[in-house]
Design an enzyme around this catalytic site. Structure first.
Site: not given
Ligand SMILES: Cc1cc2nc3c(=O)[nH]c(=O)nc-3n(C[C@H](O)[C@H](O)[C@H](O)COP(=O)(O)OP(=O)(O)OC[C@H]3O[C@@H](n4cnc5c(N)ncnc54)[C@H](O)[C@@H]3O)c2cc1C
Length: 381
Positions: A133, A368, A160, A129, A244, A242, A180
């Site tokens: 992210g 990362n 995407t 959003e 992805e 994982p 969550a």
């Protein structure tokens, strides 16, 4: 070193993927860049060749292939064309569609999977959003219960395939009190009233992929559009990430390797001071280092793909693969630009585009820093 990830069946499959790419993708790459998107024919031709939805069971029009290495083959071959191709393809086939295959109801599978396999239904995944992210658990798009329905309001960004997709698996807050544990995934069709998209975002690289903002204004959906379980969306995403990350890693290394091979040829052909520039000891040693870096990274990624095909890849291993492969990709491509000299900075040279395209791989699919956070936690820190 000979790779042992693939057998004859995978190589035969690779040959048919290459044929499709040579025939239907390579002739149009300039157009894809100019249009900032892949046309629908890209998808329907991939579908007609049986390349979309490898993991979709045959009864829903897919290939029903259980072996993830076939997915890796497609991503490797597309990455050789350009980094945006496996991105768009992977978002649909390897990232979004599996949510429906593994979590969807029978009705959802019948409604969406045949079109996803043929390319008539293009999918996207909407997690990020404008407000953030990395901290997925803090997402703000809401679904409020109204009778039998849910009313969705909010927006997603950087999606995407977002500009051209027909279906978005969208992460939405269904319980404001539970963090969550209050997030649900909905399959939202682009024809829904109240759904709209912004322009194609103007990116630094990966022009061929369309990336868009999505808006939800009083979009009404029912329980039948929930993917998986109510309030379990965050867990579902954590379970799927994982895959992805490993498919991104495959593409990262294949992409950098292809450009490195092209750079080696350039270093042999280009002359300065009466000799090939590759013969200067600096460049010779540099190319030796870059090929070593790629092959060592590839060996780890291959091991991860094999582990994933066997259902054994851990989230931490995928995080290591993702950050390392994107780091190696960036470093290798930066050196490839340098070896090309001024031509390396010209968009008409593939190396320049590849270098720009690669920058985002350290940011997306979980940055990362987030990957290192996951690995650090696993170290007990
Ligand atoms: C071209 C493109 C395509 C994308 N496609 C999709 C898509 O299809 N679907 C989708 O949902 N998203 C997509 N994304 C979004 C992408 O996944 C996010 O950009 C990414 O997760 C980072 O989120 P953010 O941009 O909000 O950065 P932020 O979360 O705001 O982070 C900003 C910086 O802070 C760092 N940071 C944040 N938290 C921590 C922490 N705890 N410790 C250390 N550092 C931290 C980050 O690493 C980053 O460097 C795409 C992005 C791009 C650029």
């Amino acid at each position: 070193m000979k790779r042992d990830l693939y057998d004859e069946d995978h190589e035969a499959f690779r040959a048919s993927v290459k044929q499709w790419i040579d025939r239907s993708v390579l002739p149009d790459t300039d157009k894809h860049i100019a249009d900032k998107a892949l046309p629908r024919e890209f998808w329907t031709e991939a579908g007609a060749n049986g390349f979309l939805g490898l993991s979709i069971p045959e009864e829903y029009g897919g290939a029903g292939a259980e072996d993830f290495r076939f997915n890796a083959v497609i991503n490797e071959e597309l990455a050789k064309v350009g980094a945006a191709y496996p991105t768009c393809f992977g978002i649909h086939s390897d990232i979004t569609v599996p949510y429906i295959v593994e979590l969807g109801t029978e009705e959802q599978k019948q409604r969406w999977l045949p079109g996803a396999a043929s390319g008539e239904i293009l999918t996207a995944i909407g997690m990020t959003e404008p407000s953030g992210g990395s901290d997925l658990a803090a997402l703000r798009t809401t679904a409020v219960r109204d009778g039998d329905e849910w009313v969705i309001n909010g927006s997603k960004t950087f999606i995407t395939n977002g500009y051209s997709c027909d279906l978005v698996i969208t992460a939405v807050r269904t319980d404001p009190e539970r963090g969550a544990k209050g997030i649900t995934l909905f399959g939202i069709e682009a024809t829904k009233e109240g759904f709209s998209r912004g322009r194609k975002l103007d990116k630094v690289g990966m022009e061929e992929s369309d990336t868009a903002e999505l808006f939800f204004e009083n979009v009404r959906v029912s329980d039948a559009e929930i993917i998986g379980e109510l309030n379990m969306g965050f867990i579902h995403m954590m379970q799927k990430l994982p895959q992805e990350r490993i498919i991104c890693s495959v593409a990262n290394i294949a992409h950098a390797k292809q450009i490195l091979v092209e750079t080696l040829q350039y270093a042999k052909d280009r002359k300065a001071f009466g000799q090939s520039i590759g013969n200067f000891q600096h460049n010779k040693f540099l190319l030796a280092e870059l090929f070593t870096q790629i092959e060592v990274a590839e060996a780890y990624i291959d091991k991860c793909v094999a582990a994933h095909a066997a259902g054994e890849l851990t989230a931490v291993e995928a995080a290591k693969a993702k950050w390392w492969s994107s780091q190696v990709q960036s470093e290798v491509l930066d050196h490839c630009v340098q070896i090309h000299g001024g031509y390396g900075f010209m968009n008409e040279y593939r190396v320049a585009r590849a270098w720009r395209d690669a920058r985002v791989t350290k940011i997306w699919a979980g940055s990362n820093e987030i990957m290192k956070e996951l690995i650090g936690r696993d170290l007990g820190l």
